[in-house]
Enzyme design. Structure first.
Site, PDB file in Angstrom:
ATOM      1  CG  HIS A  92      -1.755   1.191   1.392  1.00  0.00           C
ATOM      2  ND1 HIS A  92      -1.776   1.912   2.561  1.00  0.00           N
ATOM      3  CD2 HIS A  92      -2.576   1.834   0.543  1.00  0.00           C
ATOM      4  CE1 HIS A  92      -2.588   2.945   2.427  1.00  0.00           C
ATOM      5  NE2 HIS A  92      -3.096   2.922   1.211  1.00  0.00           N
ATOM      6  CD  GLU A  95      -2.578   2.783  -3.720  1.00  0.00           C
ATOM      7  OE1 GLU A  95      -2.961   3.971  -3.628  1.00  0.00           O
ATOM      8  OE2 GLU A  95      -3.090   1.861  -3.045  1.00  0.00           O
ATOM      9  CG  HIS A  96       0.042   6.192  -0.603  1.00  0.00           C
ATOM     10  ND1 HIS A  96      -0.482   7.295   0.036  1.00  0.00           N
ATOM     11  CD2 HIS A  96      -0.878   5.201  -0.454  1.00  0.00           C
ATOM     12  CE1 HIS A  96      -1.662   6.983   0.561  1.00  0.00           C
ATOM     13  NE2 HIS A  96      -1.912   5.708   0.285  1.00  0.00           N
ATOM     14  CD  GLU A 172      -4.875   5.623   3.471  1.00  0.00           C
ATOM     15  OE1 GLU A 172      -5.440   4.712   2.846  1.00  0.00           O
ATOM     16  OE2 GLU A 172      -3.932   6.292   3.000  1.00  0.00           O
TER      17      GLU A 172
END
Length: 483
Positions: A92, A95-96, A172
């Site tokens: 994840h 991905e950022h 997040e």
């Protein structure tokens, strides 16, 4: 919050997000329920084209000429399940970082250029896959292919950029997990349901792993998994397949080929008894969920027996596929109702093991134990008495309707094709699935209800609510969060 999406198609169908037969009476009345063979809408889906580029990358094209727009996606068969202990969340985080630049682009410039083309973009990470997408005017397709191919092959960013974005991801996690009691419950529940399977780790990662994550961890994950043979480009919309193939070979085919790393099996061992977990968190109501290990659909090969996975999905729809389904009628209505809300969902397919989930919120004066007992009683009732043909026909009619209504969204068409590729399924899996589901009988539904809901397959999670004063102040959305 329920399990992450296991099947895009079933996320639409079982959740009831498609138009249903509003005039049909409650299940079991036997009157007015249309049959799937006579009343279901029909539509001819456009032909899907599949190619393998010279470097092993897959290209999938689905023309849809209804509007001058196109959806462009890159899917990678890598997600949180491909991480190792100690670096959970790296898929994840990476991905950022794909938005943080290449040798040609500065951080954030990718999205600015897509917006300048009149488009929009985003990305997503799941257990099984990672995806990047843009929706743009069809005549700007080559521009986004050039951008996406560049960052796929040439992702570059300084260490300071990684450290800043890591703080966004940590916030997040706080916002979406630590401040959300049900999300926290499912995190612990999944970690208890699965022992060997990497599905036991949260997609966003454990906070201690995020705290220790280094720039080189993300770079190593990128070098290992972002290879052409582990990726698929999906294009849907107002496009010419031959032209898209030429563009794909031009922009993606030039990326050097590299082998896909071997994957260890990491099979989940048989469960030998019931498991229970409980968490306490500030919440207005208690909540409980039960996960039962069930078989998944792995192929449409007639020589393999996949009917149990299909019958379990039909069972989930009978229990919770529409507002008048069994669980709502039996548990949430009347002066002595047991629950304020209830649900059922089956994980039909995925790269890892799947579960059937029953969940509910106790009504005032009721306990999680009573909700669980009532949920299991409804499954036991199906095992004992079966389901009616009227119930089956209502479920099947809704599914058939969904096959037509899903065509309204070019984005959803592209996303569905990408998911099928990730799971190793044929690109017409949606149509094949509906055909197989139409053949599922009441006897098969009754059989799976009797065989897959014992204690040895069960892990139970309970949220015990704490008073509101125990809660921390709500957090703002993290700056820079993309999804």
């Amino acid at each position: 919050m329920k399990q992450p999406l296991q099947s895009f198609l079933f996320g639409c169908l079982i959740a009831g997000s498609v138009v249903a037969s509003a005039q049909a009476p409650a299940p079991g009345t036997g009157d007015g329920v249309p049959t799937a063979s006579t009343t279901a809408p029909t539509a001819q889906a456009p032909e899907v084209h599949r190619h393998t580029l010279s470097n092993g990358m897959t290209l999938i094209i689905k023309p849809d000429r209804r509007a001058p727009t196109a959806v462009h996606m890159v899917w990678l068969r890598v997600g949180s399940m491909d991480e190792t202990d100690g670096v959970s969340g790296v898929a994840h985080v990476l991905e950022h970082m794909l938005f943080k630049g290449t040798e040609q682009l500065k951080p954030g410039e990718f999205s600015r250029r897509v917006a300048a083309l009149g488009g929009r973009d985003n990305a997503f990470t799941a257990r099984d896959y990672t995806g990047y997408h843009q929706q743009i005017p069809a005549d700007r397709l080559e521009d986004v292919m050039r951008l996406e191919a560049d960052r796929f092959a040439n992702n570059r960013w300084p260490d300071d950029e990684f450290r800043r974005e890591l703080e966004v991801v940590k916030e997040e996690r706080r916002l979406r997990v630590e401040d959300q009691p049900r999300s926290r419950l499912y995190e612990v529940l999944n970690a208890t349901t699965f022992l060997a399977s990497p599905y036991r780790r949260p997609i966003v990662g454990w906070m201690s792993d995020l705290e220790a994550l280094k720039p080189e961890d993300a770079r190593a994950f990128y070098e290992r998994w972002y290879v052409p043979a582990n990726a698929a480009v999906v294009v849907a919309g107002d496009v010419d397949p031959a032209a898209v193939l030429r563009l794909a070979e031009k922009h993606y085919g030039a990326i050097p080929a590299r082998p896909v790393p071997a994957r260890k099996p990491r099979e989940e061992p048989p469960q030998l008894g019931a498991r229970q977990v409980e968490i306490k968190a500030p919440a207005e109501q208690a909540y409980t969920a039960m996960q039962f290990k069930v078989p998944k659909l792995e192929s449409f090969d007639a020589s393999t027996n996949n009917d149990d996975a299909l019958a379990l999905s039909v069972l989930a729809a009978v229990l919770d596929g529409h507002p008048g389904a069994r669980l709502n009628r039996a548990l949430t209505q009347g002066s002595d109702r047991v629950a304020d809300s209830v649900g059922a969902a089956n994980g039909l397919w995925g790269r890892g093991p799947q579960v059937f989930t029953l969940d509910g919120v106790p009504a005032p004066g009721k306990t999680p134990e009573q909700v669980r007992a009532a949920l299991r009683a409804e499954v036991a009732r199906v095992a004992r008495e079966g389901v009616t043909e009227a119930e089956l026909q209502r479920v099947k009619t809704r599914w058939l309707a969904a096959e037509v209504y899903k065509l309204d969204s070019v984005f959803n068409q592209a996303r569905e094709l990408g998911a099928y590729w990730v799971y190793g399924l044929p690109l017409d899996a949606g149509e094949r699935l509906i055909e197989r589901l139409r053949g599922i009988t009441a006897a098969q539904v009754q059989s799976v209800a009797a065989r897959y809901f014992g204690d040895d397959q069960l892990t139970t999670g309970t949220l015990v609510p704490l008073p509101p004063e125990a809660a921390k102040p709500p957090r703002a959305a993290p700056a820079g969060a993309r999804h």
